[in-house]
Design an enzyme around this catalytic site. Structure first.
Site, PDB file in Angstrom:
ATOM      1  N   ASP A 263       0.827  -1.149   0.079  1.00 42.62           N
ATOM      2  CA  ASP A 263       0.109   0.118   0.007  1.00 42.62           C
ATOM      3  C   ASP A 263       0.995   1.142   0.075  1.00 42.62           C
ATOM      4  OD1 ASP A 263      -3.208   0.548   1.546  1.00 42.62           O
ATOM      5  OD2 ASP A 263      -2.003   1.715   0.084  1.00 42.62           O
TER       6      ASP A 263
HETATM    7  C1  GLC Z   1      -4.371   4.121  -0.190  1.00 43.23           C
HETATM    8  C2  GLC Z   1      -5.093   3.011   0.271  1.00 43.23           C
HETATM    9  C3  GLC Z   1      -5.417   2.187  -0.772  1.00 43.23           C
HETATM   10  C4  GLC Z   1      -5.092   2.642  -2.164  1.00 43.23           C
HETATM   11  C5  GLC Z   1      -3.772   3.221  -2.336  1.00 43.23           C
HETATM   12  C6  GLC Z   1      -3.501   3.994  -3.487  1.00 43.23           C
HETATM   13  O1  GLC Z   1      -3.762   4.617   0.929  1.00 43.23           O
HETATM   14  O2  GLC Z   1      -4.877   2.422   1.586  1.00 43.23           O
HETATM   15  O3  GLC Z   1      -6.619   1.259  -0.605  1.00 43.23           O
HETATM   16  O4  GLC Z   1      -5.478   1.551  -3.100  1.00 43.23           O
HETATM   17  O5  GLC Z   1      -3.472   4.078  -1.333  1.00 43.23           O
HETATM   18  O6  GLC Z   1      -4.475   4.868  -3.788  1.00 43.23           O
END
Ligand code: GLC
Length: 734
Positions: A263
C-alpha cells in the site's frame, strides 16, 4: 509474448533495470497532474528510476496515457511498457453506490455488472489495473473505511469479492475492456483496535482464518491478478513485512502467483512501526516478505542493489518479482499493444452512456435499506411534500473513493424530483449545510465550506416554514462524503450537530417526517428514529442517486436492501456483529434474567438494526419452515423449505436468508452464520416456497487444530428476513 521470452528478457535486464521495474510512482512524475491518495514524503526517487519505473498510479485519459507510454517506451532500454493503476472502487466516471451499499443489495451479480462497466470506462481511458475489490471484513463502524467493504459477513464478502473480480477481469485481462483487479488489504485491515485508522490488529489465528481470510481467498480463487498489503500490524508484525502472511499463507497455502503490491509508502512505514531500523532494512524485510511493487517510496530503487550485493536479499527473489510484473503486462497484451484499449473516441462514446447510468440506477435502487416506515412512505400524489435538508440539492453523493465522480454528472434529489413535479406538490428547503461550524473537524479542513450564522439562521427559518406548510416532510440527513473513507475514524456515530438542530426544529412543527439518510457507515440513529416515521438509508448512491431515491419515495420501486453491517444501538456497543459467540452466560432479553449474564446494564445487547435487516413496502410473512430430513451424513444433502407470502398491497423483493447454528464444536461457534440467501419477487397476495440445499461443505469451519472441516452433531436451521430470526428447525450431522 511466450513465457520463455519473458524469462530471457529478465535475464537481459541489468540489476538497476530490474530493481526499477518494482517502482511505482504517481503520474505526477510524468505530467503535471495526478490524484494523490497518500502522503508525499522525501523519497529520493531519481530521474533514472523514473525512466525505468514499472508502473504508474493515477494516470487518466487515453490521450495523455498514449503520449506518456510512447515517450516512456522510446527511452526504455528493453521497450518494456508501463503499467497504469488507479483506485476504481465503485465506478470510473459512472459512479455506483459505495461497496457497503452494494453489499446491501445481496446481489453479487449486480456488482459484477457494475465492475464490468467500471472496467470498460477505465480501460478506454488507459487504466490497466484497479485497486479493488476491498474485501476487509468490518465490524467497527468507527473505522471510516467500512464504506469500502461489503460488510461484516464472511460469506457475503467472499461472494462479492468473487463477483467483482469476475466483473473487472472477465475470463482474462487481455480481453477488450477488461482490467486487472487487486484485492486488498491483505490482511485484516478492517479490525483496527478502537476503530482507529491504521491501528494495531490483534486476532487469534483461528479468527483470522475463519472469518477474515476467506474473502481474500475468494478473490484469489476467482483469479485476481494482484494483492495489496495492508498498513496494519497483524499480531505484532506489519503485513508489508510479514513473510508468514505473504509467502506461507498467500502464496503457498492460497496458491496466489500474481503481483503483491505494497500500500502507499507501506514499505517505508516499516520503520515507523518499529519493524525496521532504517529504509534499507525496510527494503530487505519487504522484499524477503514477498512484496513485488514498492508504491511511492523509492526504497527498493535506492537499496535493493546493495542488499543483493551483501547477500541480505537473493537476486532470484528480485527476478521472481520482476517476472511476475512482466507476466501481468504480458497477460494484458501490453508488449504487443502498449495502448491496450485506450481510445479517445471510445472514451467519449462509452463514459456515462445511458446504459451505464441505467446500471447505476438499478444498483442504487436495490441498495437502499428501509429501516423504518410507519406508513408515511411511499408519498402519495395528494400529499403536499416538503423536501428539506442539506442533501436536497447535494450532488456529491458518491462517496470518498469516487475521485473521478463529478457533481455535474450526478442527479440530486431535486433533479430527480423534477419529473414528478406535475403529479406531486413539492417544496424544497436546505435548512442547513451538511456541517455547521461546530462540525468542521469531521472532515479535512480543505473540504469544509464555512457558513456565517445569519445564513445558517435564515436557512433554518425557511425550512421550518416549509415544514409548517406541508403534509409530509422528506428530511435529508447524513454524512458528508468525506466523513467516511480513509483516515476518517470517528469516536462518535451521531449526526453532525447542525443537522440534529434541524431535525429538532422540523419535528417541533411537523412530526410527519420521513428521513433519507446518506451515510458511508452505520450510525447511531436512536434520535433520528425517535423523531421520524420512516428512515430510508440510501448510503452514498452515486451518479443516479436522485432518480433512484424519487423512484423509491413515490413507490415506483419498493425498497429491498438488507443491512450488510449492523447499525449499533450506540457507539458503546461497537464492535457489534450478528455472528457473535454465546459466552458461558448468554443473555436472552426474553427471559428477563439480567444478573450475571453477558450484557450491559445501560443499553441492550442487540444493535438498533441487525445484519440482514431491511423493510419493504410489501409485507412478507414466513411460514412452514421444514427440512427434508433431520439426519444427514457427510455425503448427503438436505433441503430446507419455507413459504413466504406478500400480505401487503405493494409488490416487493425479499432477500430470504438461511442461517445455520452449529450447536457445539472444537471451538465455540457463533449464534448463527449466514449460509445462503435468495431474492424473491412477490406480487401482493402472492406466496412462494423457497428451497435451500444444505451440504456438509456449508458446515465447515476453522477447527481448534486450524484445519477446516465439519464436526458431527446437532445443527439449527433458521430461514428468515434478517439475522434476528429466532424460529429454527434441527438436524444432526452423523
Ligand atoms: C491508499 C489506500 C489504498 C489505495 C492506495 C492507492 O492509501 O490505503 O486502498 O489503493 O492508497 O491509492
Amino acid at each position: 509474448m511466450e513465457q520463455h521470452k519473458l524469462k530471457e528478457l529478465v535475464k537481459n535486464m541489468s540489476l538497476t533495470e530490474k530493481i526499477n521495474q518494482l517502482l511505482q510512482v504517481t503520474s505526477g512524475f510524468f505530467i503535471d497532474e495526478t490524484v494523490l491518495t497518500g502522503p508525499i514524503r522525501e523519497n529520493g526517487i531519481t530521474e533514472e528510476s523514473i525512466s525505468q519505473a514499472g508502473s504508474v498510479i493515477g494516470l487518466l485519459g487515453a490521450k495523455k496515457y498514449k503520449e506518456i507510454q510512447d515517450a516512456y517506451i522510446e527511452k526504455h532500454p528493453h521497450k518494456i511498457p508501463l503499467l497504469i493503476m488507479m483506485d476504481i472502487i465503485n465506478g470510473f466516471r459512472t459512479i455506483f453506490p459505495i461497496p457497503l451499499a452494494q453489499g446491501a443489495t445481496f446481489e453479487p451479480e449486480l456488482s459484477k455488472k457494475c465492475a464490468e462497466v467500471a472496467a470498460k470506462e477505465s480501460a478506454v481511458s488507459g487504466v490497466h489495473v484497479t485497486f479493488a475489490p476491498m474485501v476487509d471484513l468490518v465490524r467497527d463502524a468507527r473505522w471510516g473505511r467500512v464504506m469500502e467493504s461489503t460488510g461484516e459477513d464472511t460469506k457475503l464478502n467472499s461472494d462479492f469479492a468473487t463477483a467483482m473480480v469476475e466483473g473487472f477481469q472477465g475470463d482474462n485481462v487481455g480481453q477488450e475492456f477488461k482490467i486487472a483487479a487487486c484485492v486488498k488489504h491483505f490482511a485484516a485491515y478492517g479490525a483496527p483496535t478502537g476503530g482507529r485508522e491504521y491501528n494495531t490488529v490483534e486476532l487469534s489465528e483461528n479468527t483470522l482464518r475463519g472469518y477474515y481470510l476467506p474473502a481474500y481467498e475468494g478473490a484469489i480463487k476467482a483469479g485476481v491478478e494482484m494483492v495489496m498489503t495492508s498498513f496494519n500490524t497483524l499480531n505484532g508484525i506489519p503485513s508489508t513485512g510479514n513473510r508468514w502472511l505473504n509467502r506461507d499463507i498467500l502464496r503457498d497455502e492460497m496458491g496466489f502467483n500474481g503481483v503483491l503490491i505494497s500500500d502507499w509508502a507501506a514499505i517505508e512505514e516499516l520503520q515507523y512501526h518499529g519493524y525496521a531500523k532504517d529504509r534499507k532494512e525496510a527494503a530487505g524485510v519487504a522484499m524477503n516478505a514477498g512484496v513485488d511493487i514498492d508504491m511511492m517510496t523509492g526504497i527498493y530503487s535506492k537499496n535493493l542493489a546493495s542488499l543483493i550485493e551483501e547477500g541480505t536479499v537473493k537476486e532470484e527473489l528480485l527476478d521472481e518479482a520482476v517476472l511476475r510484473i512482466l507476466n501481468l503486462k504480458n497477460k494484458l497484451g501490453l508488449f504487443e499493444n502498449p495502448y491496450k484499449d485506450a481510445d479517445e473516441i471510445k472514451e467519449k462514446e462509452i463514459i456515462l452512456c445511458d446504459e451505464h447510468r441505467q446500471v447505476s440506477l438499478e444498483a442504487a435502487e436495490k441498495s437502499f435499506v428501509l429501516l423504518k416506515n410507519n406508513g408515511i412512505l411511499p408519498i402519495k400524489k395528494e400529499d403536499k411534500v416538503a423536501f428539506i435538508g442539506p442533501f436536497v440539492h447535494e450532488k456529491e453523493i458518491y462517496g470518498t473513493w469516487s475521485m473521478l465522480g463529478r457533481p455535474e454528472d450526478t442527479v440530486s434529489i431535486a433533479d430527480g424530483a423534477e419529473k414528478y413535479r406535475m403529479d406531486y406538490e413539492m417544496t424544497f428547503a436546505k435548512g442547513c449545510n451538511i456541517l455547521g461550524e461546530e462540525d468542521r473537524n469531521l472532515i479535512p479542513e480543505h473540504h469544509y465550506k464555512k457558513i456565517i450564522q445569519e445564513d445558517q439562521d435564515r436557512m433554518l427559518k425557511e425550512a421550518v416554514e416549509a415544514a409548517k406548510n406541508a403534509d409530509k416532510v422528506i428530511l435529508t440527513l447524513g454524512e458528508h462524503r468525506c466523513m467516511s473513507g480513509e483516515a476518517a475514524s470517528r469516536a462518535e456515530l451521531t449526526l453532525p450537530k447542525a443537522q440534529e438542530k434541524l431535525l429538532h426544529a422540523i419535528y417541533e412543527v411537523n412530526p410527519n417526517i420521513g428521513v433519507i439518510l446518506f451515510t458511508g457507515r452505520p450510525l447511531d440513529l436512536r434520535e433520528v428514529s425517535e423523531k421520524s416515521k420512516a428512515i430510508l438509508n440510501v448510503w452514498m448512491p452515486g451518479t443516479e442517486g436522485g432518480n433512484a431515491i424519487l423512484n423509491v419515495l413515490t413507490g415506483k420501486v419498493s425498497p429491498s436492501g438488507k443491512l450488510p453491517m449492523s447499525f449499533p444501538y450506540c457507539v458503546g456497543q461497537v464492535p457489534v456483529h450478528y455472528n457473535e459467540y454465546f459466552t458461558g452466560r448468554p443473555y436472552n432479553p426474553g427471559t428477563g434474567e439480567k444478573e450475571y449474564k453477558s450484557n450491559y446494564r445501560d443499553i441492550p445487547n442487540a444493535p438498533l438494526y441487525p445484519f440482514g435487516y431491511g423493510l419493504s413496502y410489501a409485507k412478507f410473512q414466513y411460514s412452514d419452515l421444514k427440512l427434508s430430513k433431520d439426519i444427514m451424513n457427510e455425503e448427503e444433502t438436505l433441503e430446507a423449505y419455507v413459504t413466504i407470502k406478500n400480505e401487503g398491497e405493494y409488490e416487493g423483493t425479499e432477500t430470504v436468508q438461511l442461517y445455520i447454528r452449529d450447536c457445539a464444536g472444537s471451538v465455540v461457534r457463533p449464534r448463527k452464520e449466514l449460509k445462503g440467501y435468495q431474492k424473491v419477487d412477490l406480487q401482493p397476495g402472492e406466496a412462494k416456497r423457497v428451497t435451500f440445499q444444505i451440504t456438509e461443505e456449508m458446515l465447515r469451519f476453522c477447527k481448534a487444530d486450524l484445519t477446516f472441516g465439519s464436526e458431527k452433531g446437532e445443527f439449527h436451521v433458521f430461514v428468515g428476513t434478517d439475522s434476528s430470526t429466532e424460529e429454527y428447525v434441527t438436524f444432526e450431522l452423523i
